[in-house]
Design an enzyme around this catalytic site. Structure first.
Site, PDB file in Angstrom:
ATOM      1  N   CYS A  10     -11.385   6.165  20.227  1.00  0.00           N
ATOM      2  CA  CYS A  10     -11.496   5.483  21.511  1.00  0.00           C
ATOM      3  C   CYS A  10     -10.527   4.305  21.468  1.00  0.00           C
ATOM      4  O   CYS A  10      -9.823   4.107  20.474  1.00  0.00           O
ATOM      5  CB  CYS A  10     -12.932   5.076  21.851  1.00  0.00           C
ATOM      6  SG  CYS A  10     -13.678   3.832  20.807  1.00  0.00           S
ATOM      7  N   CYS A  84      -9.085   7.366  25.358  1.00  0.00           N
ATOM      8  CA  CYS A  84      -7.872   6.705  24.858  1.00  0.00           C
ATOM      9  C   CYS A  84      -6.638   7.204  25.607  1.00  0.00           C
ATOM     10  O   CYS A  84      -5.522   6.816  25.294  1.00  0.00           O
ATOM     11  CB  CYS A  84      -7.717   6.862  23.349  1.00  0.00           C
ATOM     12  SG  CYS A  84      -7.396   8.521  22.765  1.00  0.00           S
ATOM     13  N   CYS A  88      -3.235   9.155  22.312  1.00  0.00           N
ATOM     14  CA  CYS A  88      -3.618   9.947  21.151  1.00  0.00           C
ATOM     15  C   CYS A  88      -2.535  10.975  20.858  1.00  0.00           C
ATOM     16  O   CYS A  88      -2.167  11.746  21.739  1.00  0.00           O
ATOM     17  CB  CYS A  88      -4.936  10.671  21.424  1.00  0.00           C
ATOM     18  SG  CYS A  88      -6.298   9.541  21.706  1.00  0.00           S
TER      19      CYS A  88
END
Length: 137
Positions: A10, A84, A88
């Site tokens: 996250c 996120c 990522c």
């Protein structure tokens, strides 16, 4: 037999991903390796998340937010993202899941409990899908 590795990501690695990692470690034991990280890690784990997890007997007070690295993604069989966004890294052949969960940052214990309980249900489903007895993701 190889042990599957799950990475929870996250933004701040201070709430959702720490709770998910806590549940997975608690429920799966050594059958699954657990990692967590954040795209912009905070300074400390959310104290309300720590309190909510303590209510169900899981201590995440000693956890530290960690920065998301390419190595962590490459080492993982399953990458679970929680808000996120595009930060990522993506690697073909990895199993990705995006869990849409309310951010517990700045929320009261009632909201964080609800997020915690939703995370637990998702972690239990994830464990079942990994079948640790077989060791195959």
């Amino acid at each position: 037999m190889t042990t599957p590795t799950v990475l929870f990501v996250c933004v701040h690695n201070a709430g959702r991903s720490q709770m998910a990692a806590g549940f997975l470690s608690h429920l799966a034991g050594d059958a699954i390796e657990v990692l967590s990280a954040g795209s912009q890690p905070g300074n400390a784990v959310n104290p309300v998340a720590v309190e909510a997890m303590a209510e169900v007997g899981i201590d995440i007070a000693g956890a530290q937010p960690k920065v998301l690295t390419t190595d962590a993604v490459q080492a993982s069989d399953v990458v679970v993202t929680m808000g996120c966004g595009d930060e990522c890294p993506y690697f073909p052949g990895k199993r990705y899941e995006d869990w849409v969960l309310e951010d517990p940052a700045g929320q009261d214990i009632t909201v964080v409990r609800r997020v915690r309980d939703e995370i637990r249900a998702r972690v239990e489903s994830l464990i079942a899908s990994l079948d640790p007895q077989e060791g195959t993701p």
